[in-house]
Design a protein around this motif. Structure first.
Motif, PDB file in Angstrom:
ATOM      1  N   ASP A  40     -23.143  18.616  13.242  1.00 32.86           N
ATOM      2  CA  ASP A  40     -22.233  18.526  12.097  1.00 32.86           C
ATOM      3  C   ASP A  40     -21.225  19.671  12.107  1.00 32.86           C
ATOM      4  O   ASP A  40     -20.033  19.464  11.856  1.00 32.86           O
ATOM      5  CB  ASP A  40     -23.026  18.543  10.790  1.00 32.86           C
ATOM      6  CG  ASP A  40     -23.817  17.265  10.570  1.00 32.86           C
ATOM      7  OD1 ASP A  40     -23.262  16.182  10.821  1.00 32.86           O
ATOM      8  OD2 ASP A  40     -24.984  17.344  10.165  1.00 32.86           O
ATOM      9  N   PHE A  76     -12.675  13.420   2.201  1.00 34.64           N
ATOM     10  CA  PHE A  76     -13.810  13.270   3.115  1.00 34.64           C
ATOM     11  C   PHE A  76     -14.977  12.674   2.339  1.00 34.64           C
ATOM     12  O   PHE A  76     -15.452  13.274   1.366  1.00 34.64           O
ATOM     13  CB  PHE A  76     -14.213  14.620   3.709  1.00 34.64           C
ATOM     14  CG  PHE A  76     -13.107  15.288   4.485  1.00 34.64           C
ATOM     15  CD1 PHE A  76     -12.881  14.969   5.816  1.00 34.64           C
ATOM     16  CD2 PHE A  76     -12.284  16.222   3.864  1.00 34.64           C
ATOM     17  CE1 PHE A  76     -11.859  15.576   6.526  1.00 34.64           C
ATOM     18  CE2 PHE A  76     -11.258  16.838   4.571  1.00 34.64           C
ATOM     19  CZ  PHE A  76     -11.046  16.516   5.904  1.00 34.64           C
ATOM     20  N   PRO A  90     -17.215  10.318   8.116  1.00 33.41           N
ATOM     21  CA  PRO A  90     -17.989  10.678   9.307  1.00 33.41           C
ATOM     22  C   PRO A  90     -19.050   9.627   9.594  1.00 33.41           C
ATOM     23  O   PRO A  90     -19.761   9.165   8.686  1.00 33.41           O
ATOM     24  CB  PRO A  90     -18.624  12.018   8.927  1.00 33.41           C
ATOM     25  CG  PRO A  90     -18.739  11.971   7.436  1.00 33.41           C
ATOM     26  CD  PRO A  90     -17.554  11.172   6.961  1.00 33.41           C
ATOM     27  N   GLU A 116     -24.580   7.230   5.913  1.00 37.22           N
ATOM     28  CA  GLU A 116     -23.226   6.926   6.362  1.00 37.22           C
ATOM     29  C   GLU A 116     -22.798   5.507   5.980  1.00 37.22           C
ATOM     30  O   GLU A 116     -21.605   5.242   5.815  1.00 37.22           O
ATOM     31  CB  GLU A 116     -23.086   7.140   7.861  1.00 37.22           C
ATOM     32  CG  GLU A 116     -23.945   6.252   8.738  1.00 37.22           C
ATOM     33  CD  GLU A 116     -23.815   6.659  10.203  1.00 37.22           C
ATOM     34  OE1 GLU A 116     -23.253   5.879  10.976  1.00 37.22           O
ATOM     35  OE2 GLU A 116     -24.284   7.756  10.554  1.00 37.22           O
ATOM     36  N   SER A 160     -21.379   5.932   2.675  1.00 36.21           N
ATOM     37  CA  SER A 160     -20.062   6.568   2.767  1.00 36.21           C
ATOM     38  C   SER A 160     -18.994   5.546   3.124  1.00 36.21           C
ATOM     39  O   SER A 160     -17.918   5.504   2.507  1.00 36.21           O
ATOM     40  CB  SER A 160     -20.091   7.680   3.829  1.00 36.21           C
ATOM     41  OG  SER A 160     -20.974   8.709   3.470  1.00 36.21           O
ATOM     42  N   CYS A 190     -18.644  11.967   2.394  1.00 37.60           N
ATOM     43  CA  CYS A 190     -19.713  12.567   3.216  1.00 37.60           C
ATOM     44  C   CYS A 190     -21.074  12.470   2.544  1.00 37.60           C
ATOM     45  O   CYS A 190     -21.723  13.496   2.277  1.00 37.60           O
ATOM     46  CB  CYS A 190     -19.396  14.035   3.514  1.00 37.60           C
ATOM     47  SG  CYS A 190     -17.796  14.334   4.262  1.00 37.60           S
ATOM     48  N   PHE A 239     -22.557  17.625   6.828  1.00 38.11           N
ATOM     49  CA  PHE A 239     -21.208  17.535   7.376  1.00 38.11           C
ATOM     50  C   PHE A 239     -20.171  17.874   6.311  1.00 38.11           C
ATOM     51  O   PHE A 239     -19.186  18.557   6.590  1.00 38.11           O
ATOM     52  CB  PHE A 239     -20.950  16.136   7.936  1.00 38.11           C
ATOM     53  CG  PHE A 239     -19.597  15.992   8.571  1.00 38.11           C
ATOM     54  CD1 PHE A 239     -19.377  16.428   9.862  1.00 38.11           C
ATOM     55  CD2 PHE A 239     -18.535  15.437   7.862  1.00 38.11           C
ATOM     56  CE1 PHE A 239     -18.119  16.312  10.453  1.00 38.11           C
ATOM     57  CE2 PHE A 239     -17.278  15.317   8.434  1.00 38.11           C
ATOM     58  CZ  PHE A 239     -17.075  15.761   9.740  1.00 38.11           C
ATOM     59  N   GLY A 240     -20.376  17.404   5.080  1.00 40.44           N
ATOM     60  CA  GLY A 240     -19.439  17.725   4.005  1.00 40.44           C
ATOM     61  C   GLY A 240     -19.362  19.215   3.742  1.00 40.44           C
ATOM     62  O   GLY A 240     -18.274  19.771   3.527  1.00 40.44           O
ATOM     63  N   SER A 280     -23.449  16.140   1.927  1.00 40.41           N
ATOM     64  CA  SER A 280     -24.192  16.124   3.186  1.00 40.41           C
ATOM     65  C   SER A 280     -23.901  17.395   3.981  1.00 40.41           C
ATOM     66  O   SER A 280     -22.933  18.116   3.703  1.00 40.41           O
ATOM     67  CB  SER A 280     -23.795  14.907   4.009  1.00 40.41           C
ATOM     68  OG  SER A 280     -22.468  15.044   4.480  1.00 40.41           O
TER      69      SER A 280
END
Length: 590
Positions: A245, A340, A370, A346, A349, A342, A274-275, A272
């Motif tokens: 990530d 974004f 993502p 997913e 998302s 996130c 990644f966020g 998340s």
């Protein structure tokens, strides 16, 4: 080599194999028909179907002479008595080739040198192996038999079945002589075990080996990186840990920078990993571009906790961003420049991005989602496939694994990031806008002037980058001498600063390190600094330095806590019994 090229290379072989299978079937059918006709007029021989079939099968092993005693044979039988042995010969040759190829690949893998070993059968492992192979590297994949033998190209990419944490399996992959080893299974513990096992197999002369282990939890990843940096001596091989990530978030702003020259509004929906990484990397990217503050809206179930934890771990966020927690997404005012989505799931998302028209107001390419498991959908939305409408180009699917599987990005370990942080702080101290040569006015900057360092990291001379790396790599060792260790920043950790005495000691150690490093590459003492002749007036003992130079070293030491904060680390008292000088005490921040 992509899948299309692999399939193209395999097509002639598959056609040949199918052709001989068809030949064997035709030989059997013609043999049966021919024998049935041939034996019809011979009362002495059995004409039962099973006997005819038996005689037809004997054609494949050249053992059907008794029924063929007569010279006149049906044409079907004449064709079959040559086609069947031909099919048998091909089968034997193909079997021998497969066995020989497998054995040669096993020997080639075991005796390989200067290659790359990728451990695991995860999406990351397969993607990374394919990317390295496409770059011309010799790659050996270690994993379960299906992954190791599944759709591998025939040249320079080999599979070794087995457990990648097992030393014998790694030896079979030539791990001790590899240049680089990546441990990329779906289990972080297995990756650490595979990496440490491979490190112990290193041959003495293979001093350049690098070993990287994928860690799926970003906090654990940073903790392991801190433990590696805190070693008193950094012996070979080079060991580091990476998180997909964080790598993907870093690549995102290299590929698609935020708009420049005006205030920018970023919206992050979901908390998340990644966020969170996107928020940190957006701020890191933004702070060197402008003095304007970056507006970030964070919408998540635990948004207040996420904001508090991130600002504590990365103190520079408070200096760069205005992080708000609105009640809804998007907020009621102007549309975000970049959104974004996130969530941890997913699919959720993607669903939110495609079913929430309020998110689409930022224009083309403004909504990013993502994806890992759903990365195949990116080709349907993008790349001119024309299979699915990305809301007039507004929604973009960002393939996390594909972007994280960049060997260059993985190679940017904690030392590299600290070195960049050192350079970034140097740029900030001399103005937020780095200047690329030539210097304003059209004149090139003379080598050796400080202005040739006021450029982005990518344009910085390799010698200066090496100097920053050497300084970064020594931070953990110096702190150990005064009884301090490195850990991820957390509110529960005790607050530790540096006393005047500790600053003086660390400054002297830093100068000694710098002096030894310069002398090792050929610099010598002289009255004036000259980059061309490699002379410097500060290549002398600490006690002999002018006060101005010593104060510069002290300032660098006082900057260490801020530098560590840029990468999410801080200093804490080491465990009882840790080696450090006598009489050292942690005191107030200097």
């Amino acid at each position: 080599m992509d899948h299309t090229e692999q399939e193209r290379n395999q097509t002639p072989v598959m056609v040949l194999r199918l052709g001989f299978v068809g030949l064997a079937v035709i030989a059997l059918v013609l043999g049966y028909v021919g024998f049935a006709e041939h034996l019809a007029g011979q009362d002495a021989l059995s004409r039962r179907p099973e006997d005819i079939l038996y005689h037809a099968l004997q054609l494949f092993v050249l053992d059907a002479e008794p029924p063929l005693a007569e010279s006149r044979l049906p044409w079907q039988l004449q064709v079959a008595r040559f086609a069947a042995p031909a099919a048998t010969v091909f089968a034997l040759v193909e079997t021998a080739r497969v066995l020989l190829t497998s054995e040669l690949q096993r020997l080639s893998a075991r005796n390989a040198r200067h290659h790359v070993v990728v451990c695991g059968d995860s999406v990351m492992a397969r993607t990374l192996a394919a990317r390295l192979h496409a770059a011309g590297r010799r790659v050996i994949v270690v994993g379960t038999p299906p992954a190791a033998g599944q759709a591998l190209p025939r040249r320079r990419l080999y599979g070794v079945p087995g457990d990648p944490t097992n030393a014998e399996v790694l030896r079979a992959a030539g791990a001790g002589r590899a240049d680089v080893i990546y441990a990329c299974t779906d289990d972080s513990a297995d990756n650490v075990l595979a990496a440490t096992t491979a490190s112990r197999l290193r041959r003495d002369r293979n001093a350049t080996m690098r070993v990287y282990a994928q860690i799926h939890d970003p906090d654990l990843c940073l903790s392991l990186q801190a433990r590696r940096l805190s070693l008193a001596e950094h012996a070979a091989p080079r060991l580091d840990f990476f998180n997909a990530d964080e790598l993907a978030a870093r690549s995102l702003f290299l590929d698609a920078p935020l708009p420049a020259g005006r205030p920018v509004h970023v919206l992050i929906v979901g908390g998340s990993p990644f966020g969170r990484a996107v928020l940190v990397e957006a701020a890191r990217h933004w702070r060197l571009r402008t003095a304007e503050r970056l507006r970030v809206d964070l919408v998540a179930d635990d948004a207040h906790t996420v904001r508090r934890d991130l600002v504590h771990r990365y103190p520079f966020l408070a200096d760069v961003c205005d992080i708000r927690v609105p009640d809804r997404a998007p907020p009621d005012d102007r549309p975000p420049d970049r959104t974004f989505v996130c969530y941890d799931d997913e699919e959720h998302s993607l669903k939110a991005a495609l079913t929430t028209p309020a998110l689409w107001q930022g224009g083309a390419g403004s909504v990013w989602v993502p994806v890992s498991r759903l990365s195949g959908l990116a080709r349907a939305f993008h790349n001119g496939a024309g299979l699915l409408d990305a809301v007039s180009g507004t929604v973009r699917l960002y393939p996390v694994v594909q972007r994280a599987s960049d060997p260059d990005q993985i190679g940017d370990d904690l030392v590299e990031r600290l070195a960049r942080a050192i350079h970034d702080r140097y740029l900030l101290a001399h103005g937020r806008h780095p200047v690329s040569p030539p210097w304003p006015g059209g004149h090139a900057v003379p080598v050796g002037r400080r202005y040739d360092a006021l450029v982005p990291w990518a344009e910085l001379a390799e010698e200066l980058r090496h100097t920053n790396r050497a300084q970064a790599e020594d931070i953990g060792r110096k702190l150990r001498t005064i009884g301090l260790a490195l850990v991820p920043r957390a509110s529960a950790n005790p607050s530790v600063g540096l006393t005047d005495e500790q600053v003086e000691e660390l400054a002297a150690l830093e100068h000694a390190r710098w002096r030894a490093e310069r002398e090792r590459v050929g610099w010598r003492l002289a009255d004036r600094r000259d980059g061309a002749s490699r002379t410097h007036p500060d290549l002398r003992a600490w006690a002999e330095l002018p006060e101005r130079t010593r104060e510069k070293n002290r300032a660098e030491v006082r900057n260490i806590p801020h530098l560590l904060g840029d990468v999410g680390l801080e200093m804490v008292p080491a465990a009882a019994g840790a080696s450090h000088g006598p009489g050292r005490e942690q005191g107030a921040v200097v």
